[in-house]
Design a protein around this motif. Structure first.
Motif, PDB file in Angstrom:
ATOM      1  N   ALA A  54      56.332   3.865 -23.645  1.00 15.18           N
ATOM      2  CA  ALA A  54      54.873   3.772 -23.537  1.00 15.18           C
ATOM      3  C   ALA A  54      54.286   4.972 -22.816  1.00 15.18           C
ATOM      4  N   MET A  55      55.041   5.558 -21.881  1.00 19.13           N
ATOM      5  CA  MET A  55      54.550   6.714 -21.144  1.00 19.13           C
ATOM      6  C   MET A  55      55.145   8.033 -21.636  1.00 19.13           C
ATOM      7  N   ARG A  56      55.920   7.950 -22.741  1.00 22.59           N
ATOM      8  CA  ARG A  56      56.550   9.147 -23.316  1.00 22.59           C
ATOM      9  C   ARG A  56      57.414   9.869 -22.281  1.00 22.59           C
ATOM     10  N   LEU A  57      58.251   9.115 -21.581  1.00 21.11           N
ATOM     11  CA  LEU A  57      59.106   9.679 -20.539  1.00 21.11           C
ATOM     12  C   LEU A  57      60.566   9.747 -20.951  1.00 21.11           C
ATOM     13  N   LEU A  58      60.877   9.406 -22.181  1.00 22.00           N
ATOM     14  CA  LEU A  58      62.258   9.466 -22.646  1.00 22.00           C
ATOM     15  C   LEU A  58      62.636  10.903 -23.012  1.00 22.00           C
ATOM     16  N   PRO A  59      63.922  11.227 -22.959  1.00 21.68           N
ATOM     17  CA  PRO A  59      64.360  12.608 -23.243  1.00 21.68           C
ATOM     18  C   PRO A  59      64.333  12.923 -24.738  1.00 21.68           C
ATOM     19  N   TYR A  60      63.267  13.546 -25.183  1.00 19.65           N
ATOM     20  CA  TYR A  60      63.165  13.957 -26.582  1.00 19.65           C
ATOM     21  C   TYR A  60      63.871  15.306 -26.768  1.00 19.65           C
ATOM     22  N   PRO A  61      64.511  15.578 -27.901  1.00 16.74           N
ATOM     23  CA  PRO A  61      64.562  14.761 -29.116  1.00 16.74           C
ATOM     24  C   PRO A  61      65.722  13.765 -29.171  1.00 16.74           C
ATOM     25  N   LEU A  62      66.510  13.666 -28.078  1.00 15.87           N
ATOM     26  CA  LEU A  62      67.610  12.689 -28.088  1.00 15.87           C
ATOM     27  C   LEU A  62      67.073  11.299 -28.382  1.00 15.87           C
ATOM     28  N   ALA A  63      65.973  10.949 -27.722  1.00 14.82           N
ATOM     29  CA  ALA A  63      65.311   9.678 -28.003  1.00 14.82           C
ATOM     30  C   ALA A  63      64.206   9.908 -29.019  1.00 14.82           C
ATOM     31  N   HIS A  64      64.097   9.030 -29.979  1.00 14.06           N
ATOM     32  CA  HIS A  64      63.053   9.173 -30.995  1.00 14.06           C
ATOM     33  C   HIS A  64      62.610   7.793 -31.462  1.00 14.06           C
ATOM     34  N   HIS A  65      61.501   7.769 -32.194  1.00  9.29           N
ATOM     35  CA  HIS A  65      60.900   6.509 -32.632  1.00  9.29           C
ATOM     36  C   HIS A  65      60.850   6.468 -34.162  1.00  9.29           C
ATOM     37  N   PRO A  66      61.815   5.806 -34.788  1.00  9.77           N
ATOM     38  CA  PRO A  66      61.830   5.729 -36.259  1.00  9.77           C
ATOM     39  C   PRO A  66      60.616   5.025 -36.840  1.00  9.77           C
ATOM     40  N   ALA A  67      60.017   4.125 -36.043  1.00 12.90           N
ATOM     41  CA  ALA A  67      58.871   3.368 -36.562  1.00 12.90           C
ATOM     42  C   ALA A  67      58.016   2.904 -35.402  1.00 12.90           C
ATOM     43  N   GLY A  68      56.764   2.541 -35.727  1.00 13.59           N
ATOM     44  CA  GLY A  68      55.900   1.925 -34.742  1.00 13.59           C
ATOM     45  C   GLY A  68      54.809   2.834 -34.218  1.00 13.59           C
ATOM     46  N   ALA A  69      53.963   2.237 -33.358  1.00 11.29           N
ATOM     47  CA  ALA A  69      52.841   2.955 -32.776  1.00 11.29           C
ATOM     48  C   ALA A  69      52.631   2.466 -31.343  1.00 11.29           C
ATOM     49  N   ILE A  70      52.107   3.375 -30.505  1.00  7.54           N
ATOM     50  CA  ILE A  70      51.720   3.050 -29.133  1.00  7.54           C
ATOM     51  C   ILE A  70      50.304   3.549 -28.942  1.00  7.54           C
ATOM     52  N   ARG A  71      49.383   2.646 -28.667  1.00 11.15           N
ATOM     53  CA  ARG A  71      47.979   3.020 -28.494  1.00 11.15           C
ATOM     54  C   ARG A  71      47.504   2.621 -27.102  1.00 11.15           C
ATOM     55  N   PHE A  72      46.875   3.592 -26.406  1.00 15.84           N
ATOM     56  CA  PHE A  72      46.311   3.349 -25.080  1.00 15.84           C
ATOM     57  C   PHE A  72      44.822   3.621 -25.160  1.00 15.84           C
ATOM     58  N   LYS A  73      44.025   2.597 -24.924  1.00  9.83           N
ATOM     59  CA  LYS A  73      42.566   2.665 -25.085  1.00  9.83           C
ATOM     60  C   LYS A  73      42.208   3.176 -26.475  1.00  9.83           C
ATOM     61  N   GLY A  74      42.990   2.751 -27.456  1.00  3.45           N
ATOM     62  CA  GLY A  74      42.752   3.119 -28.836  1.00  3.45           C
ATOM     63  C   GLY A  74      43.317   4.456 -29.246  1.00  3.45           C
ATOM     64  N   GLU A  75      43.859   5.242 -28.309  1.00  6.38           N
ATOM     65  CA  GLU A  75      44.396   6.573 -28.594  1.00  6.38           C
ATOM     66  C   GLU A  75      45.895   6.482 -28.890  1.00  6.38           C
ATOM     67  N   GLU A  76      46.318   7.051 -30.008  1.00  5.45           N
ATOM     68  CA  GLU A  76      47.730   7.038 -30.374  1.00  5.45           C
ATOM     69  C   GLU A  76      48.495   8.013 -29.477  1.00  5.45           C
ATOM     70  N   LEU A  77      49.538   7.500 -28.813  1.00  2.33           N
ATOM     71  CA  LEU A  77      50.275   8.317 -27.855  1.00  2.33           C
ATOM     72  C   LEU A  77      51.497   9.003 -28.444  1.00  2.33           C
ATOM     73  N   LEU A  78      52.113   8.424 -29.452  1.00  6.63           N
ATOM     74  CA  LEU A  78      53.338   9.004 -29.989  1.00  6.63           C
ATOM     75  C   LEU A  78      53.107  10.393 -30.580  1.00  6.63           C
ATOM     76  N   SER A  79      51.896  10.641 -31.067  1.00  2.00           N
ATOM     77  CA  SER A  79      51.584  11.950 -31.641  1.00  2.00           C
ATOM     78  C   SER A  79      50.759  12.826 -30.703  1.00  2.00           C
ATOM     79  N   ALA A  80      50.481  12.326 -29.484  1.00  2.00           N
ATOM     80  CA  ALA A  80      49.660  13.094 -28.538  1.00  2.00           C
ATOM     81  C   ALA A  80      50.456  14.270 -27.981  1.00  2.00           C
ATOM     82  N   PRO A  81      49.815  15.419 -27.770  1.00  2.00           N
ATOM     83  CA  PRO A  81      50.523  16.567 -27.184  1.00  2.00           C
ATOM     84  C   PRO A  81      50.932  16.280 -25.744  1.00  2.00           C
ATOM     85  N   GLU A  82      51.947  16.982 -25.256  1.00  3.00           N
ATOM     86  CA  GLU A  82      52.456  16.755 -23.914  1.00  3.00           C
ATOM     87  C   GLU A  82      51.391  17.024 -22.855  1.00  3.00           C
TER      88      GLU A  82
END
Length: 541
Positions: A54-82
Motif C-alpha cells: 500500500a505504501m510502495r515500500l517493497l523492493p522493486y523489481p524483485l517484488a511486483h504486482h501481477p494484478a490489482g489496484a491500490i487507490r488512496f483518496k482516489g489516486e492510483e498508487l501502483l503507477s504513481a512516480p516515486e
C-alpha cells in the motif's frame, strides 16, 4: 463517495516464473476516513506484505504486482512516480513497523530521527521541531526521554523504541496510519496506554488506521472491521462483532480458539540449583560536563537475588525499562555486573573469556528481536551451525545438517528451510529460528527474552507447548522474560515482578498471578487479564 484507501484484487509476488512466490493473492478491502480496519492472520499469511504494498515500500523489481489496484483518496498508487510516493509517505500516510530497532538509525539520536519528517514535510525551524518532538514523546508516554533527546536507539528498551517509532509516525498527523504489530514489544500496561492514545488521536484527527496484528484481543477492542488473511488470501471480512461472534471460515474459528493454555508440569522442589544470583547490580553511569565526570547512575538492576532449579521456570515480568532483560544478560555474563553469579558449581564472576567459553554451550539466550540477532549474510543453516562448530558438535557437514534439521522440526519449521536467509521469513518464523539456534546445543539453562512476543497466538501456543515438552524431556531450567502474562502463567513455576530495577513481588506463579499483593502487580494483572480491582484492592473478574 470514494474510500480513503481501496485495495482491489491486489496480488503481490516475489520473483518470476518457476521461482515466483505469491505472497498476496487477490486481496480486496477498503478503509474509510476515521475508521480502523484490522488485518489479522498467522505469520507468513501476507499481512505485512499487503501493508508494504500500500505504501510502495517493497523492493522493486524483485517484488511486483501481477494484478490489482491500490487507490488512496482516489489516486492510483501502483503507477504513481516515486517522487509522488515520497510526498505521500510520512505526510498523508505513515507506518509503524514491527521491529523498531531495525527501523531506527543506530547512528542518529531519537530527536534527529523524529524531527527529520517535520523538517522535510513541514519545513519547521529546528527550535519548533524540537518542541514538537518533546510534545510527541510526551504523547506516547516517554516523558523521561525528553531529557535524553541526544540518546541513541540502543540506549532504550524494546518497548521504548517502539514508542519512539509511534512518535515518528504521528509527527505530521497523517490521514492514514498503518500500524504493523505496533504493540508487540510493549508490556500490557503500556500496550493499553498506546492503544488508547491511537484511539484518542484517531477521534481528534479523523485519522484512519490499518491495524496489523496477531492479537485478537486487541482487534476486539480496537477495530471497526476485520479482514482475516491466510496463505495470501483474505478468507473472511466483516464487522468485528459479526466475525468474532459468528465466524464463517474454519481458519477464523481456528484463530479464535488459539492461545497459550495449560500450566507447567510440576517440578520437584528438591531439584538441584542451576543458576543463582546474589545481590546483582547493573548500574550505568551518567556522565556530564567537559571532562565527562560521572554524576549519577541509571540503576537498571539494583540488588536482585534469584535462584533457578533444574526443571523449573522463573518468570520475570514488569514494564519496559524495568530491568528484566538486563538481569538476564547479567546472569549469562553478557552484561558487566556486581554481585555473586553461580552456574551449577561454578562461580562466573571473575572468569575470563576463555574460561567462560566451555560453559556457553550450557547457558543459552533467545533474544527479543530475532531479525537483529540473525546475521543477514548467513543462511539459516549457517547461523545455527555456527554454535555446533564452536563447540565441536557434529563431526561432519552432513551430521551437522541433520542436527540443524532436527532443531528446525522441533520449532515447527522444515529442514529444507536451512538453505534460506533470514529476510525470506516472517517475524514469527525468524523467532522460531532463534529458538532453534539455542536448542540445537542442548543447553541446561536458557534465558528466553520475550521469545513469543512476535508470534501469532496459535504459534505462541505451539512454542509454549514445545518449551514445556523440551523442559520435561531434557530437565531444562528457564528464565522466561515476558510482558505477556498469559504465556507466563502457562510456563512459569515461580514469578518475580520487577519495577525500576528492583523486585517488588516474588512467589509461586499461583500466588503472584492469582493473588497479587502489591498495587503495582495488581495493575499489571488487571491490564493482562482484564480484571477489576475493588476499593479494598481485591482483584476479581
Amino acid at each position: 463517495m470514494s474510500h480513503l484507501l481501496e485495495i482491489d484484487g491486489l496480488s503481490t509476488s516475489f520473483g518470476k516464473d518457476a521461482k515466483e512466490l505469491k505472497a498476496v493473492r487477490g486481496a480486496s478491502f477498503h478503509i474509510d476516513k476515521g475508521e480502523t480496519v484490522a488485518l489479522v492472520g498467522e505469520s507468513g499469511s501476507g499481512k505485512s506484505v499487503t501493508a508494504l504494498s500500500a505504501m510502495r515500500l517493497l523492493p522493486y523489481p524483485l517484488a511486483h504486482h501481477p494484478a490489482g489496484a491500490i487507490r488512496f483518496k482516489g489516486e492510483e498508487l501502483l503507477s504513481a512516480p516515486e517522487s509522488r510516493m515520497r510526498e505521500l509517505r510520512g505526510n498523508d500516510m505513515a507506518m509503524i513497523f514491527q521491529e523498531p530497532l531495525n527501523s531506527l538509525n543506530p547512528l542518529h539520536s531519537i530527536e534527529k530521527q523524529i524531527a527529520e519528517t517535520l523538517l522535510l514535510h513541514k519545513a519547521m525551524t529546528p527550535t519548533d521541531a524540537r518542541a514538537r518532538v518533546i510534545e510527541l514523546l510526551n504523547l506516547v508516554g516517554l516523558e523521561a526521554a525528553t531529557q535524553r533527546l541526544s540518546a541513541l536507539p540502543h540506549e532504550f528498551s524494546g518497548g521504548q523504541q517502539q514508542r519512539v517509532m509511534i512518535a515518528m509516525a504521528l509527527a505530521n498527523d497523517p490521514d492514514l496510519l498503518i500500524a504493523d504489530e505496533p504493540t508487540t514489544a510493549l508490556d500490557v500496561t503500556v500496550q493499553a496506554q498506546v492503544l488508547k492514545l491511537l484511539k484518542d488521536l484517531q477521534r481528534d484527527l479523523g485519522m484512519a488506521i490499518l491495524f496489523i496484528t496477531h492479537d485478537l484481543g486487541i482487534v476486539r477492542g480496537m477495530a471497526d472491521r476485520v479482514c482475516v488473511m491466510n496463505d495470501g488470501e483474505i478468507v473472511e471480512q466483516g464487522s468485528v462483532a459479526d466475525v468474532f461472534e459468528a465466524p464463517q471460515h474454519d481458519y477464523t474459528r481456528h484463530l479464535l480458539a488459539a492461545e497459550p493454555k495449560g500450566r507447567p508440569d510440576p517440578a520437584p522442589a528438591d531439584a538441584a540449583e542451576i543458576m543463582r544470583g546474589d545481590d546483582i547490580k547493573v548500574w550505568f553511569p551518567i556522565k556530564r560536563g567537559l571532562l565527562r565526570r560521572t554524576v549519577d547512575h541509571i540503576k537498571a538492576v539494583d540488588g536482585i537475588s534469584i535462584s533457578i532449579k533444574r526443571g523449573h521456570t522463573l518468570g520475570v515480568v514488569g514494564e519496559s525499562g524495568s530491568g528484566k532483560s538486563t538481569l538476564g544478560r547479567a546472569l549469562l555474563r553478557l552484561e558487566r555486573s556486581e554481585g555473586g553469579i553461580q552456574f551449577m558449581e561454578t562461580s562466573l564472576q571473575g572468569l575470563g573469556f576463555k574460561e567462560l567459553r566451555p560453559l556457553r554451550r550450557e547457558m543459552q539466550i533467545v533474544f527479543q528481536d530475532p531479525f537483529g540477532s540473525l546475521s543477514p549474510r548467513l543462511s539459516v543453516g549457517q547461523i545455527i551451525e555456527e554454535g555446533l562448530q564452536v563447540h565441536d558438535l557434529g563431526h561432519s557437514y552432513e551430521e551437522r545438517r541433520q542436527l540443524i534439521g532436527e532443531a528446525l522440526i522441533e520449532v515447527g519449521l522444515e529442514p529444507a528451510m536451512q538453505d534460506r536467509y533470514p529476510h525470506e521469513f516472517s517475524g514469527g518464523q525468524r523467532q522460531r529460528i532463534a529458538i532453534a539456534r539455542a536448542l540445537v546445543l542442548k543447553p541446561k539453562f536458557i534465558v528466553l527474552d520475550e521469545p513469543t512476543s512476535a508470534l501469532d497466538m496459535s504459534v505462541q501456543a505451539q512454542i509454549t507447548d514445545l518449551l514445556r515438552d523440551l523442559q520435561k524431556k531434557h530437565d531444562l531450567a528457564y528464565m522466561f522474560i515476558s510482558h505477556d502474562l498469559k504465556v507466563i502463567r502457562a510456563l512459569a513455576h515461580d514469578v518475580i515482578v520487577m519495577k525500576d530495577g528492583k523486585v517488588v513481588e516474588a512467589g509461586t506463579a499461583e500466588q503472584v498471578i492469582d493473588n497479587p499483593e502489591t498495587p503495582y502487580t495488581r495493575a499489571l494483572m488487571a491490564a493482562a487479564f482484564e480484571l477489576k480491582a475493588d476499593d479494598t484492592g481485591a482483584v476479581s473478574t
